[in-house]
Design a protein around this motif. Structure first.
Motif, PDB file in Angstrom:
ATOM      1  N   ALA A 131       0.822  -1.209   0.000  1.00 57.23           N
ATOM      2  CA  ALA A 131       0.000   0.000   0.000  1.00 57.23           C
ATOM      3  C   ALA A 131       0.854   1.255   0.000  1.00 57.23           C
ATOM      4  O   ALA A 131       0.608   2.198  -0.761  1.00 57.23           O
ATOM      5  N   VAL A 132       1.886   1.291   0.851  1.00 56.00           N
ATOM      6  CA  VAL A 132       2.729   2.488   0.920  1.00 56.00           C
ATOM      7  C   VAL A 132       3.565   2.628  -0.348  1.00 56.00           C
ATOM      8  O   VAL A 132       3.774   3.736  -0.848  1.00 56.00           O
ATOM      9  N   ALA A 133       4.048   1.508  -0.896  1.00 57.97           N
ATOM     10  CA  ALA A 133       4.789   1.561  -2.157  1.00 57.97           C
ATOM     11  C   ALA A 133       3.896   2.090  -3.274  1.00 57.97           C
ATOM     12  O   ALA A 133       4.340   2.872  -4.129  1.00 57.97           O
ATOM     13  N   ALA A 134       2.624   1.692  -3.274  1.00 63.94           N
ATOM     14  CA  ALA A 134       1.688   2.190  -4.282  1.00 63.94           C
ATOM     15  C   ALA A 134       1.481   3.696  -4.152  1.00 63.94           C
ATOM     16  O   ALA A 134       1.427   4.421  -5.149  1.00 63.94           O
ATOM     17  N   LEU A 135       1.367   4.187  -2.923  1.00 66.65           N
ATOM     18  CA  LEU A 135       1.229   5.627  -2.711  1.00 66.65           C
ATOM     19  C   LEU A 135       2.466   6.375  -3.215  1.00 66.65           C
ATOM     20  O   LEU A 135       2.365   7.413  -3.871  1.00 66.65           O
ATOM     21  N   ALA A 136       3.646   5.819  -2.908  1.00 62.94           N
ATOM     22  CA  ALA A 136       4.897   6.462  -3.317  1.00 62.94           C
ATOM     23  C   ALA A 136       5.022   6.518  -4.837  1.00 62.94           C
ATOM     24  O   ALA A 136       5.357   7.565  -5.415  1.00 62.94           O
ATOM     25  N   LEU A 137       4.749   5.411  -5.493  1.00 60.85           N
ATOM     26  CA  LEU A 137       4.914   5.359  -6.949  1.00 60.85           C
ATOM     27  C   LEU A 137       3.778   6.081  -7.670  1.00 60.85           C
ATOM     28  O   LEU A 137       3.970   6.574  -8.792  1.00 60.85           O
ATOM     29  N   THR A 138       2.612   6.172  -7.047  1.00 56.20           N
ATOM     30  CA  THR A 138       1.542   7.006  -7.615  1.00 56.20           C
ATOM     31  C   THR A 138       1.966   8.465  -7.614  1.00 56.20           C
ATOM     32  O   THR A 138       1.731   9.199  -8.587  1.00 56.20           O
ATOM     33  N   CYS A 139       2.594   8.885  -6.526  1.00 58.57           N
ATOM     34  CA  CYS A 139       3.119  10.256  -6.460  1.00 58.57           C
ATOM     35  C   CYS A 139       4.137  10.482  -7.563  1.00 58.57           C
ATOM     36  O   CYS A 139       4.061  11.469  -8.299  1.00 58.57           O
ATOM     37  N   MET A 140       5.078   9.549  -7.728  1.00 61.95           N
ATOM     38  CA  MET A 140       6.102   9.695  -8.762  1.00 61.95           C
ATOM     39  C   MET A 140       5.486   9.665 -10.163  1.00 61.95           C
ATOM     40  O   MET A 140       5.854  10.450 -11.040  1.00 61.95           O
ATOM     41  N   TYR A 141       4.539   8.773 -10.379  1.00 65.38           N
ATOM     42  CA  TYR A 141       3.877   8.620 -11.681  1.00 65.38           C
ATOM     43  C   TYR A 141       3.201   9.921 -12.108  1.00 65.38           C
ATOM     44  O   TYR A 141       3.218  10.291 -13.286  1.00 65.38           O
ATOM     45  N   SER A 142       2.606  10.619 -11.143  1.00 62.97           N
ATOM     46  CA  SER A 142       1.858  11.831 -11.459  1.00 62.97           C
ATOM     47  C   SER A 142       2.741  13.063 -11.594  1.00 62.97           C
ATOM     48  O   SER A 142       2.253  14.136 -11.935  1.00 62.97           O
ATOM     49  N   LYS A 143       4.038  12.909 -11.320  1.00 67.00           N
ATOM     50  CA  LYS A 143       4.926  14.078 -11.352  1.00 67.00           C
ATOM     51  C   LYS A 143       6.106  13.895 -12.305  1.00 67.00           C
ATOM     52  O   LYS A 143       7.132  14.554 -12.154  1.00 67.00           O
ATOM     53  N   ILE A 144       5.980  13.000 -13.273  1.00 69.14           N
ATOM     54  CA  ILE A 144       7.047  12.833 -14.255  1.00 69.14           C
ATOM     55  C   ILE A 144       7.063  14.074 -15.146  1.00 69.14           C
ATOM     56  O   ILE A 144       6.082  14.360 -15.826  1.00 69.14           O
ATOM     57  N   PRO A 145       8.151  14.831 -15.146  1.00 66.45           N
ATOM     58  CA  PRO A 145       8.178  16.094 -15.895  1.00 66.45           C
ATOM     59  C   PRO A 145       8.330  15.882 -17.399  1.00 66.45           C
ATOM     60  O   PRO A 145       8.732  14.816 -17.865  1.00 66.45           O
ATOM     61  N   VAL A 146       7.986  16.917 -18.137  1.00 68.05           N
ATOM     62  CA  VAL A 146       8.117  16.890 -19.596  1.00 68.05           C
ATOM     63  C   VAL A 146       9.578  16.635 -19.970  1.00 68.05           C
ATOM     64  O   VAL A 146      10.498  17.202 -19.385  1.00 68.05           O
TER      65      VAL A 146
END
Length: 419
Positions: free
Chosen positions: A176-191
């Motif tokens: 669950a915590v890994a999913a939260l962490a990678l969801t954060c990263m997934y949503s902030k991948i810059p151009v």
């Protein structure tokens, strides 16, 4: 197909904007007539904050996300965490402290710098190490993502690859915590960043949510009642959803039933479930509205509960015992240690280790706090279903959590056991 194309476009726009936006579904909400049940366990959790108690960042995060009732306890806990020494904290504890102080609008630049260096040097102990060993690093990725995501990308990618390679049995809290962490990263991948990041994070998230879905019981509980809060957070925000549809309301109703049955009395268990009951997740930490520091005292507030002066030393008889066949090192050794009454279990372990090196121990960060994973070079093993259990007489102590719940037990036994 049109839906998938729309979803991809939304994800692409998030990445181009570089914002903290994440996939969020319509939350299942606690009915108004049951809000008092949730408020009751929040008040119980907040009452555990005293000047003599261990400063627990998970509790401050929960208070800030839910909206604290006891602002004096909120301020006391904030001040104590600001004064904590990063060098004394594990990766997971430091990450939680950063998120707690971030949700209190406090500066964390120094702590973030230390955590980043620790994660740059982090590597899993082995391909089949316990899944719980990823819990602290998952929190670290989440904290770093919330503070400065772009330089965290290569660290998160290495972490994600390690998760994919790990062969240990799945752990709901860690997943669950890994999913939260990678969801954060997934949503902030810059151009302009390597598109491989999106594919990597998406694959790991897909695997995690599928594993979470396999742990959903018929009554809606995910893993066990204490893991369900974190699992709810993950399933409510991840860009990937399991093939088996998740009934959020059913899970929420099961949690409320457990609360009414009195299963959430431990402050750490309340801190773990409260955000979900309030419709929040750890991804909301940077969004908490609060008043910036305007001269908050650097010493403990005068209204804080005084440190007890009546606490006297107690002698604790501490036994470590391993009699499991198939484990080379067998022992049953007892040592008397003297600690202050009301100390946490961790203090007893540290004092025993200071007196006799045979009592050396290691801990693992979990959603409940520090759990003892190894004593005298005998470590828990998820594949063999072995673990250390602490007992007072025949009564288990605090689920093995070493750093939080005070006690006044005269006899403690640590048994290496199998489930």
């Amino acid at each position: 197909m049109a839906y998938l194309a729309s979803l991809y476009l939304v994800s692409l726009l998030w990445a181009m904007a570089g914002t903290s936006t994440h996939t969020e579904r319509s939350p299942c909400l606690v009915p108004l007539e049951q809000q008092s049940v949730v408020n009751g366990i929040q008040l119980l959790m907040e009452s555990s904050v005293t000047s003599s108690a261990f400063p627990n960042p998970s509790i401050l995060i929960a208070m800030n996300l839910a909206g604290a009732y006891n602002t004096k306890a909120q301020e006391l806990l904030t001040v104590k965490l600001m004064a904590s020494d990063a060098a004394d904290l594990s990766i997971g504890q430091l990450a939680l402290t950063i998120m707690a102080l971030t949700s209190s609008c406090r500066d964390t630049e120094n702590q973030v710098s230390i955590l980043r260096k620790q994660m740059e040097n982090w590597a899993p102990s082995s391909l089949n190490g316990p899944a719980s060993s990823f819990y602290g690093p998952s929190l670290a990725i989440l904290a770093l993502c919330q503070k400065n995501p772009e330089p965290t990308l290569p660290i998160a990618a290495r972490f994600a690859k390690a998760l994919l390679a790990n062969t240990s049995p799945f752990n709901v809290d860690t997943g669950a915590v890994a999913a939260l962490a990678l969801t954060c990263m997934y949503s902030k991948i810059p151009v302009g960043s390597e598109e491989g990041y999106r594919g990597l994070f998406g694959q790991v998230l897909k695997d995690i949510v599928e594993n979470l879905s396999l742990r959903i019981a018929d009554d809606g509980i995910i893993g066990d009642v204490y893991s369900t809060g974190l699992a709810m957070q993950a399933l409510s925000v991840t860009p990937e959803q399991p093939s088996k549809e998740w009934n959020c309301q059913k899970t929420l109703d099961a949690l409320l039933k457990a609360v009414k049955q009195g299963k959430f009395r431990n402050p750490m268990s309340i801190a773990q479930v409260l955000p979900s009951l309030k419709g929040k997740t750890y991804l909301d930490v940077p969004l908490v509205s609060c008043i910036p520091d305007n001269g908050v005292p650097t010493t403990l507030p005068s209204h804080a509960s005084p440190v007890p002066t009546s606490a006297s030393n107690i002698t604790v008889t501490y036994t470590i015992n391993n009699q499991l066949r198939g484990v080379e090192l067998l022992f049953n050794v007892t040592l008397d240690v003297s600690v202050k009454g009301g100390s946490v279990l961790l203090v007893v372990l540290q004092e025993a280790q200071r007196k006799n090196s045979m009592f050396r121990f290691e801990t693992t960060m979990t959603s409940w706090g520090l759990v003892v994973s190894s004593i005298n070079d005998i470590a828990e093993n998820a594949n063999h279903k072995t673990y250390w259990q602490f007992l007072s007489g025949k009564t288990p102590l605090s689920e093995g959590v070493a750093d939080y719940v005070p006690f006044n037990h005269e006899h403690i036994t640590a048994n290496f056991t199998q489930y």
